[in-house]
Design an enzyme around this catalytic site. Sequence first.
Site, PDB file in Angstrom:
ATOM      1  N   ASP A 350      -9.586   5.354   3.629  1.00  0.00           N
ATOM      2  CA  ASP A 350      -9.315   6.222   2.371  1.00  0.00           C
ATOM      3  C   ASP A 350      -7.683   6.081   2.189  1.00  0.00           C
ATOM      4  O   ASP A 350      -7.123   6.777   2.860  1.00  0.00           O
ATOM      5  CB  ASP A 350      -9.810   7.525   2.409  1.00  0.00           C
ATOM      6  CG  ASP A 350     -11.641   7.086   2.192  1.00  0.00           C
ATOM      7  OD1 ASP A 350     -12.026   7.671   1.182  1.00  0.00           O
ATOM      8  OD2 ASP A 350     -12.132   6.236   3.019  1.00  0.00           O
ATOM      9  N   THR A 351      -7.469   6.060   0.836  1.00  0.00           N
ATOM     10  CA  THR A 351      -6.140   6.150   0.160  1.00  0.00           C
ATOM     11  C   THR A 351      -6.354   6.101  -1.101  1.00  0.00           C
ATOM     12  O   THR A 351      -7.151   5.920  -1.695  1.00  0.00           O
ATOM     13  CB  THR A 351      -5.248   4.789   0.453  1.00  0.00           C
ATOM     14  OG1 THR A 351      -5.273   4.862   1.972  1.00  0.00           O
ATOM     15  CG2 THR A 351      -3.843   4.971  -0.021  1.00  0.00           C
ATOM     16  N   VAL A 352      -5.244   6.660  -2.080  1.00  0.00           N
ATOM     17  CA  VAL A 352      -5.260   6.480  -3.326  1.00  0.00           C
ATOM     18  C   VAL A 352      -3.732   5.655  -3.556  1.00  0.00           C
ATOM     19  O   VAL A 352      -2.926   6.037  -3.113  1.00  0.00           O
ATOM     20  CB  VAL A 352      -5.174   7.708  -4.149  1.00  0.00           C
ATOM     21  CG1 VAL A 352      -6.474   8.356  -4.026  1.00  0.00           C
ATOM     22  CG2 VAL A 352      -4.140   8.735  -3.905  1.00  0.00           C
TER      23      VAL A 352
END
Length: 529
Positions: A350-352
């Site tokens: 998960d990352t943006v």
Amino acid sequence: MRNFSYPGRSVTYGLNGAIASSSQHASQVGLSILKAGGNAMDAAIAACAVQCVVDPMQTGIGGDCFALIAPKGSGKIEGLNGSGKAPGGLDADLLLGQGIDEITLTSPHAVTVPGAIDAWTRLHEQYGSMDFADLLAPAIDCAENGFIVTQRTAYDWQSAADKLSANKAAASLYLKNGKTPNAGTKWHLPELAKTLKAIAKQGRSAFYDGVIAEKMVACLNAAGARHTVDDFGQTSADYVDLINTEFQGNTVWQIPPSGQGITALIMLNILKRYDVADLDPVGSKRLHLQAEAARLAYLARDIYVADPAHAEVPVEMLLSEEFADHLCGFIEVGKAGDPGGAGAFDKHKDTVYLSVVDKDGTAVSFINSLFHPFGSGIACAETGVIFQNRGAGFVVDKDHPNCVAPGKRPLHTIIPGMVTTKGVPSLCYGVMGGAYQPVGHAHVLSNLYDFGMDVQEAIDCPRAFYNEGVLEIEETVDEKVLSELSDMGYEIEIPEIAMGGGQMIAMDSETGVLSAASEPRKDGCALAY
């Protein structure tokens, strides 16, 4: 041009500014900043801050940040490594003495000092134009007055329920009656709002030097970590000399190690040695070559990439044509190679990532992450901060360049991307998703420059990831292709959820047209005006 008989997204066009993010609300906030006269960096910080609230499993102020910047359309791309370091009291001898030979994903030793807030404030000082407090105001509003949980966010939130339940502070922030929220639920984070307000008022020092830092350190120490307030106070993002390679007449730019951007460049150096333009972009031959390039590039990453302040990383050798030729010698076309060279240390986590271009041509490629969903799962209830687990990127082997050490950065997965063509910025892009990111970068660039796709098609195109001997392929790929790849010797697996998440803005230097695209696998959108 996409087939309008099928579901999909059209490219978003603009002349004055554009933003693409994995959150609809973040994109709206970013566009409003651009329309109000803010620049691309203002919009990126404001949008990212919103995502640190509304996508709490993906990113947060307890994580890290990297950025690439093309100021006012300049071909001189600049980059910032805003990743945190191991605390001064942590080293391999300490861990080995406790019988620990691996830093697990939920270990307190996986928590490196958060670098994001330091990175935001440094980027704002260098490139921002609006008041920093105004940029954080939309995020504060979301945390204080509530936000609506979107569909993909709800799915990812639920997947981390057990991790949240294991930490009392995390459960108090992100569970209600022991459960995660459904899509459409309104959620509040009042403690995080208070922390953001303090940062808005006092800047960097509020997070790293005062009472907030003391509270965070107390929580970490109670969990068994070795952090001190001095570790927080000494945090400093670094402007770095970028690395690049040529691909199909374009120059592709990446942050150097300790990041894994070099892995994407090694992949491109391998792939450009094969004539793929006439292949089916979702066919077995193309996916096979991409898998083999990944297998070898990730092997090189895991052997060589580390913090250059603590180890010698042979960047020039790794990016050389001779090294690419050497790696190609280990590829047998039509046959899966030795899976020992496909050891990505995590999967697509998960990352943006968000991309912004403003009316003056400034482009910002911006990425912020906790690493795995809700990071380490260790939270500080009083501050609303949940801590990343980037330290799991270290190895506990004193002979390895990426061995854990005091004040050292681990091998880092998040990589913003930028492309220049004939010396002018032409593409501001990124593909989030943990270790998948180099494959995602190589995949979308090949889609654009080998197969002639537009930016939205390049992101939409089905994906595959060769990871630890398993070729993960999205379920949209034809069964015949899966069968052909299996016959080549690959172990095939269909992931539970679509992999990665990309955002992209192409810049036409002749017409000034901006072409923006956003990831259909996430909840966001591209907006322009």
